[in-house]
Design a protein around this motif. Sequence first.
Motif, PDB file in Angstrom:
ATOM      1  N   UNK A 102       0.792  -1.231   0.000  1.00 17.42           N
ATOM      2  CA  UNK A 102       0.000   0.000   0.000  1.00 17.42           C
ATOM      3  C   UNK A 102       0.823   1.280   0.000  1.00 17.42           C
ATOM      4  N   UNK A 103       2.153   1.191   0.163  1.00 14.19           N
ATOM      5  CA  UNK A 103       2.952   2.409   0.274  1.00 14.19           C
ATOM      6  C   UNK A 103       4.387   2.118  -0.174  1.00 14.19           C
ATOM      7  N   UNK A 114       9.753  13.711  -6.320  1.00 14.00           N
ATOM      8  CA  UNK A 114       8.580  13.756  -7.191  1.00 14.00           C
ATOM      9  C   UNK A 114       8.158  12.353  -7.631  1.00 14.00           C
ATOM     10  N   UNK A 115       9.130  11.463  -7.801  1.00 12.87           N
ATOM     11  CA  UNK A 115       8.799  10.091  -8.198  1.00 12.87           C
ATOM     12  C   UNK A 115       8.030   9.375  -7.096  1.00 12.87           C
ATOM     13  N   UNK A 116       8.381   9.618  -5.833  1.00 11.11           N
ATOM     14  CA  UNK A 116       7.634   9.031  -4.716  1.00 11.11           C
ATOM     15  C   UNK A 116       6.172   9.454  -4.759  1.00 11.11           C
ATOM     16  N   UNK A 117       5.942  10.728  -5.056  1.00 11.73           N
ATOM     17  CA  UNK A 117       4.574  11.243  -5.149  1.00 11.73           C
ATOM     18  C   UNK A 117       3.846  10.638  -6.350  1.00 11.73           C
ATOM     19  N   UNK A 118       4.543  10.567  -7.467  1.00 13.10           N
ATOM     20  CA  UNK A 118       3.938  10.062  -8.705  1.00 13.10           C
ATOM     21  C   UNK A 118       3.623   8.564  -8.607  1.00 13.10           C
ATOM     22  N   UNK A 119       4.552   7.792  -8.048  1.00 16.50           N
ATOM     23  CA  UNK A 119       4.341   6.349  -7.910  1.00 16.50           C
ATOM     24  C   UNK A 119       3.195   6.060  -6.947  1.00 16.50           C
ATOM     25  N   UNK A 120       3.066   6.882  -5.902  1.00 13.36           N
ATOM     26  CA  UNK A 120       1.939   6.721  -4.973  1.00 13.36           C
ATOM     27  C   UNK A 120       0.625   6.846  -5.722  1.00 13.36           C
ATOM     28  N   UNK A 121       0.528   7.837  -6.605  1.00 12.50           N
ATOM     29  CA  UNK A 121      -0.706   8.055  -7.366  1.00 12.50           C
ATOM     30  C   UNK A 121      -0.930   6.962  -8.404  1.00 12.50           C
TER      31      UNK A 121
END
Length: 332
Positions: free
Chosen positions: A170-171, A280-287
């Motif tokens: 989930x994360x 930014x990749x952490x944010x994008x991959x989460x979405x």
Amino acid sequence: MSNQPTVTINDYVGFDTVSKQMERKFLKRGLNFNIVLVGESGMGKTTLVNTIFAGHLVDSHGRRSAQEQLRKTTEIIPTTQIIEENNIRLRLTVVDTPGFGDQTNNDGCWVPVIKYIKDQHAAYLERELKPQRDRSINDTRVHACLYFLNPGTKGLRPIDIEALKRLTEVVNVIPVLAKSDSCTIEERAIIKKRFKDELNQHRIMVYPYASDEDDEEDLALNLRIKELMPFAVVGSEDVYSENGVPFRGRRHAWGVINVDNEEHCDFIHLRNFMLRTHLYDLIEITAQRHYESFRTQQLRQIKELRAAQAQAQGMSQQQIAPMQNMMHKQQA
């Protein structure tokens, strides 16, 4: 991408300024970044976050004395701060989980953490499905989980294996070897290898993930990061000085550790990884990965529920129809 040929234009048109337009919009809107800290008490979770962001942003929620009672369950304590650097505004939320792994029986201690992460996905989905959506949805989805491994265990415990398996679904999980200054350099290398081997053995997929969109530079960078994991970290807000140069460190009987010195620990690599190369990749991959999986599952359940309700209503009508026909005949 299509195989259509690229057309060269003779005069300057100006659409190459789109990157500046996007940057201006981005600067006005700001950025949300949400981190959850998972690990037992005394691993220096909040200290590490304060060290990463070079400021006292989060207070410790761990036990402050031996007389203080252990928490009976894992608690969820979010702290939000707005920080700014070079006109980039970051809304940072750090979620601490005091009580995790501190009991004799730790069965299900990861459940409140999983629930919190899914609750943020559900809240985002609810705001997204509103008839009149906000132009910019406040993003409270968890983008990164720092999972603190105890160097004293010298390997994954059953609680670590179970929690990591659940969390990675989930994360984006980033494993760190907490308080690595408690080991010698040789011990640290052995412990890191053992943790890495056990993560592979149990097929626990930590961030970053392989992607078809990665170019050679991305692949090389991610390979170096994977080799460093779990990051052997030391956090400190104490400032010392050497030859007139201040640095953050931890004092021992034999000397002072400089947390920013890569020969002393991996802190500098973790900070660069989280903030300078993969934020930014952490944010994008989460979405794209975790939230999209949750969204698809929830919408499928809603569809199945509506179909079941429609079927139940149809069956009710079929049961009522013969009775209605009989009543009509009697009246006739």
